[in-house]
Design a protein around this motif. Structure first.
Motif, PDB file in Angstrom:
ATOM      1  N   LEU A   1       0.835  -1.199   0.000  1.00 10.76           N
ATOM      2  CA  LEU A   1       0.000   0.000   0.000  1.00 10.76           C
ATOM      3  C   LEU A   1       0.868   1.246   0.000  1.00 10.76           C
ATOM      4  O   LEU A   1       1.617   1.487   0.943  1.00 10.76           O
ATOM      5  N   ASP A   2       0.763   2.044  -1.048  1.00 11.58           N
ATOM      6  CA  ASP A   2       1.480   3.321  -1.137  1.00 11.58           C
ATOM      7  C   ASP A   2       0.494   4.447  -0.847  1.00 11.58           C
ATOM      8  O   ASP A   2      -0.506   4.604  -1.551  1.00 11.58           O
ATOM      9  N   THR A   3       0.777   5.230   0.199  1.00  8.21           N
ATOM     10  CA  THR A   3      -0.159   6.270   0.625  1.00  8.21           C
ATOM     11  C   THR A   3      -0.244   7.428  -0.372  1.00  8.21           C
ATOM     12  O   THR A   3      -1.333   7.947  -0.627  1.00  8.21           O
ATOM     13  N   CYS A   4       0.882   7.830  -0.943  1.00  7.09           N
ATOM     14  CA  CYS A   4       0.852   8.892  -1.949  1.00  7.09           C
ATOM     15  C   CYS A   4       0.053   8.436  -3.167  1.00  7.09           C
ATOM     16  O   CYS A   4      -0.758   9.188  -3.711  1.00  7.09           O
ATOM     17  N   HIS A   5       0.263   7.188  -3.593  1.00  9.97           N
ATOM     18  CA  HIS A   5      -0.441   6.679  -4.769  1.00  9.97           C
ATOM     19  C   HIS A   5      -1.945   6.613  -4.520  1.00  9.97           C
ATOM     20  O   HIS A   5      -2.745   6.961  -5.404  1.00  9.97           O
TER      21      HIS A   5
ATOM     22  N   VAL B   1       3.998  -1.215   3.617  1.00 11.04           N
ATOM     23  CA  VAL B   1       3.454   0.126   3.406  1.00 11.04           C
ATOM     24  C   VAL B   1       4.568   1.018   2.868  1.00 11.04           C
ATOM     25  O   VAL B   1       5.665   1.065   3.429  1.00 11.04           O
ATOM     26  N   HIS B   2       4.298   1.696   1.763  1.00 15.06           N
ATOM     27  CA  HIS B   2       5.141   2.794   1.300  1.00 15.06           C
ATOM     28  C   HIS B   2       4.513   4.062   1.865  1.00 15.06           C
ATOM     29  O   HIS B   2       3.482   4.528   1.367  1.00 15.06           O
ATOM     30  N   LEU B   3       5.122   4.600   2.909  1.00 15.29           N
ATOM     31  CA  LEU B   3       4.538   5.747   3.615  1.00 15.29           C
ATOM     32  C   LEU B   3       5.132   7.026   3.051  1.00 15.29           C
ATOM     33  O   LEU B   3       6.258   7.399   3.383  1.00 15.29           O
TER      34      LEU B   3
END
Length: 256
Positions: free
Chosen positions: A166-170, A195-197
């Motif tokens: 899960l990438d938050t920016c994306h 997580v890609h934070l």
């Protein structure tokens, strides 16, 4: 909770991670803009011996979903080769973007191409590390921008043990609300493996993939922290390098 960073200088990736005080690092095994085949990493022994865990990000041009044979076939080969290189470094997974097709009429076939990737590799004994499919920020014909598309993709590949990143920016740039995002994606995939934070330089639903440091973007940093806490998964920061150490310190303090 393990917290770390994407290391853009791969000469001594775990050494850089140790200097940052990271629990884990994300690295490439080739130039991410190339189709070259991975070679043995000169620091492989040090990477394997390091207390810093490793996850590998695949090269950017991979598009498993594509209906273009000249792109899809090398993409399949690249995923297999980079998964093998990741395993050789003791990595816990290979992150691969969801990819895209050219129009709505190709979406079902694009999803089927993802299934074929796993089916054909299963005939060879499977991938040596989990493939972590990452949500993407832009493109109306993307496999993994909108969560309803991810649900269709997961119906096709979930049985093969695919993981999810899960990438938050994306998600933000792709138009998916981050409030309750962990519960919504877990209801689809049953899991979040990484997580890609990242904060975002751009507004919600912009379809632009431009990362910002945690306290500097358009996403409330407290919301990012809550995503991190709720996901209960390893976290990689892909924020601008100049502020990476500050981001790590901020997140550790915010998580208590």
């Amino acid at each position: 909770m393990r917290i770390g960073a994407h290391v853009r200088t791969d000469g001594d990736p775990t050494g850089t991670g140790e200097s940052l005080g990271a629990d884990l690092i994300q690295m490439f095994v080739i130039d991410p803009q190339s189709w070259e085949k991975p070679k043995a990493h000169p620091k492989a022994a040090e990477i394997l011996a390091s207390p810093v865990d490793v996850v590998v990000h695949s090269s950017y041009q991979i598009n498993v979903a594509s209906l273009n044979n000249r792109l899809r076939m090398p993409s399949r080969q690249a995923v297999a080769a980079q998964a093998k290189a990741a395993a050789d470094l003791g990595a816990f997974g290979l992150v691969v973007h969801g990819g895209h097709v050219r129009n709505d009429g190709e979406i079902d076939e694009g999803i089927n191409n993802w299934r074929k990737l796993f089916e054909r590799q299963a005939e060879k004994g499977g991938f040596p590390v989990p493939i972590l499919i990452e949500n993407t920020a832009g493109g109306d014909h993307a496999m993994a921008r909108y969560f309803d598309s991810i649900a269709k993709l997961w119906d096709a590949v979930g049985e093969f043990g695919a993981g999810f990143c899960l990438d938050t920016c994306h998600a933000w740039a792709g138009g998916e609300d981050l409030v309750g995002v962990v519960d919504r994606i877990k209801a689809i995939t049953g899991r979040i493996d990484l997580v890609h934070l990242n904060n975002s330089r751009d507004e919600f639903n912009s379809a632009r993939d431009r990362h910002a440091n945690l306290a500097d973007g358009t996403i409330d940093p407290q919301l990012l922290t809550e995503v991190c806490r709720s996901a209960d998964a390893p976290v990689i920061l892909e924020t601008p390098e100049d502020g990476m150490a500050k981001d790590l310190a901020y997140l550790r303090e915010a998580l208590g």
